[in-house]
Design an enzyme around this catalytic site. Sequence first.
Site, PDB file in Angstrom:
ATOM      1  N   LYS A   1      10.682  31.206  -3.563  1.00  0.00           N
ATOM      2  CA  LYS A   1      10.156  32.547  -3.798  1.00  0.00           C
ATOM      3  C   LYS A   1      11.206  33.650  -3.613  1.00  0.00           C
ATOM      4  CE  LYS A   1       8.163  34.461  -0.366  1.00  0.00           C
ATOM      5  NZ  LYS A   1       7.336  35.027   0.671  1.00  0.00           N
ATOM      6  N   THR A   2      11.955  33.596  -2.506  1.00  0.00           N
ATOM      7  CA  THR A   2      12.916  34.683  -2.224  1.00  0.00           C
ATOM      8  C   THR A   2      13.987  34.757  -3.304  1.00  0.00           C
ATOM      9  OG1 THR A   2      12.515  34.146   0.087  1.00  0.00           O
ATOM     10  CG2 THR A   2      14.253  35.713  -0.355  1.00  0.00           C
TER      11      THR A   2
ATOM     12  N   ARG B   1       5.187  22.639   6.143  1.00  0.00           N
ATOM     13  CA  ARG B   1       6.431  23.012   6.861  1.00  0.00           C
ATOM     14  C   ARG B   1       7.393  21.830   6.893  1.00  0.00           C
ATOM     15  NH1 ARG B   1       6.268  27.314   5.540  1.00  0.00           N
ATOM     16  NH2 ARG B   1       4.424  26.625   4.450  1.00  0.00           N
TER      17      ARG B   1
ATOM     18  N   GLN C   1      -1.944  30.136   1.332  1.00  0.00           N
ATOM     19  CA  GLN C   1      -1.328  30.384   2.640  1.00  0.00           C
ATOM     20  C   GLN C   1      -1.837  31.685   3.262  1.00  0.00           C
ATOM     21  OE1 GLN C   1       2.967  29.172   3.117  1.00  0.00           O
ATOM     22  NE2 GLN C   1       2.903  29.158   0.894  1.00  0.00           N
TER      23      GLN C   1
ATOM     24  N   ASP D   1       5.827  41.573  -1.582  1.00  0.00           N
ATOM     25  CA  ASP D   1       5.965  40.184  -1.155  1.00  0.00           C
ATOM     26  C   ASP D   1       4.824  39.840  -0.192  1.00  0.00           C
ATOM     27  OD1 ASP D   1       6.993  37.689  -0.758  1.00  0.00           O
ATOM     28  OD2 ASP D   1       8.579  38.317   0.616  1.00  0.00           O
ATOM     29  N   GLU D   2       4.560  38.540   0.002  1.00  0.00           N
ATOM     30  CA  GLU D   2       3.496  38.071   0.918  1.00  0.00           C
ATOM     31  C   GLU D   2       2.180  38.792   0.623  1.00  0.00           C
ATOM     32  OE1 GLU D   2       3.901  35.549   2.642  1.00  0.00           O
ATOM     33  OE2 GLU D   2       5.980  35.411   3.297  1.00  0.00           O
TER      34      GLU D   2
END
Length: 668
Positions: free
Chosen positions: A33-34, A600, A243, A212-213
Amino acid sequence: MSGFTGTLNPQQREAATHIHGPLLILAGAGTGKTRVITARIAHMVNEGIEPRHILAVTFTNKAANEMRERVKGMVRDGLGKKIVVGTFHAFCARLLREFAEHVGYKKNFVIYSQSEQESLIKQVLKELLTAEESLDAGVMLSRISKAKNDGASLGNAEESTDAAIMERYQNEMRARNVMDFDDLLLLGVQLLEKTAEVRAQVQARHRFVMVDEFQDTNSLQMRLLKALVPPPFNVCVVGDDDQSIYGWRGAEITNITQFENFFPNPHVVKLEENYRSTTPILHTANSLIKNNAGRRPKSLWSRNEKGDGVRLVTTSDEKEEADMVAKEVETAHFAEKRPWEDFAVLFRTNDQSRVLEQAFRQRKVPYRVVGARSFFDRREVKDIVAYLKVIANPHDDISLLRIINVPARGITPSIAELARERSMEKHHSVWVALCDPDWQRQVPEKARVAVRGFVALISKYHTAAATPGTMLGPMTDLLLKETDYLAWLKKGAKTPEDTTRWETGVNEMSKTIHAYDEKNRVDGLGGFLDEICLDDEREDKDDIEKKKGVCLITMHASKGLEFPVVYLPGLEQGILPHRRSYEEGRVDEERRLFYVGITRAKQKLTISMTRNRVKWGQKQTSLPSPFLKELDRKFIQEMDYTRHMKEAVTQEENTNFFAGLRAMMAEG
């Protein structure tokens, strides 16, 4: 195609090069994503969009700083500096500095910290409530905060105490020209919604907005976004509804699941290729999350098809579960030469961390606690440890001043301060001052009696602890009983949860000391304090990179992180899903939390549960988490650890027996 987008996969490239109109990027866990966000910004600048017209909003300062640095590195001629990157709160603060008078403030307003807010609300409560009425400052502040974020009021100030308190609190804030954190968002939204000329100016400045998020935004942040972005809606939001785990904090999952209701006909790109985990881990995660209703369907996959199966382990109780984790981590560290930082244990509730911490301490495995207050950072545990430190060494001023009036015994802060001043003047410890009859004569009689009582108490236990053969467990239990510590603590409880948490903390601490008695009767109190304090050099909780050792972390705090080897203990009904989630209708959010936990893991994942667990001091039978039934068993290996250990022991005994026999035969 620019150099930035050349290294992206087709979906990432589509997301990075789609610039105009509303864009929703559904970025699954570990899908890069980043990289996509920074490549998209770099691409926009390359396409001739002025950097100052681009606004990127994130949730944490850390994320904002990271994005700023990455963009600077990717964008030519130092243009990256001109892109506005920041958190929602920072963006609104900057806006209000410029246009404060439109919302009735002066430009030099001050932003209050949590403790400053508490001081102010206490003053308001004192003025508005009668002597018989009482309201907790923290509880009142969280009601006010919730109302502000929901864009609601607490009712009519004439009829409702809460509303009257909120009104007075806000008036006091305005009178002092101060705002709190929530005001920044609320007033930022009001400014844009109600003042057309300011809105036009800000919209012209920020023509392309990215968030973002996005799954963590609340309704107030959504209103801010709508006010910022006019047609043709050049807005790009990035997030993953799978998430979304902060509903309890006000995050609205509908912002992402019903994005079309806010911005018409968005272009939707799904990032599903995962660069983090193996196929067995992702297959298991997909099989779980598809059970959530109303989600945007997506399915993570990886080119990394090999990899260990996911282990599902049953243990007899939480102690065996913690021992298993600590033992396996220790073995893998030495056998596979893995650094301690490769391992993480993710738990749902803070109570789970104590047994794990103990198991790691026992094996001398270094660990760091992130996102949960470490068991030894809890108030009640610190109090008990401070008592034990003073009993071991009455000249430890810091510990002594912590417990001199805990529980309250009539040694007020001003009396304690007198003793501290005397100790500084005479260059000796506070304890020496307290014991000095000359100093005692200078304080009022009531305080003198209290000081003498305290000195006698500490002296008595100091002698006991120094006597060989004294058992620390019973001694500590007696001390807690004699001081009536728990009853005093409970008096200050704001909620039933506080009472339960403190009771648990005191009981667990007592258990820890009794367990030390069992295994070490030689080193006494000094040995116990060394054992728990050697590990107590903790830096800033938030900065995980600075800490060394196995990572013990809450599932909530683990979002955005990744580890080669992950353990998820306590997959039982009532822990995950948490019992409260049934009452509050949040079981879907608990499933997302489990999904975050699973995703994770990069290489190895172990999920475990116990047959019995101690709850409220009683051993109780555990039921497996209903989520375990939902996991596809294709890549799962199930194991009964208790039976496995018994078999391993028998096998070892047999081997040793035959080896011994052979040795005897050889000698004969």
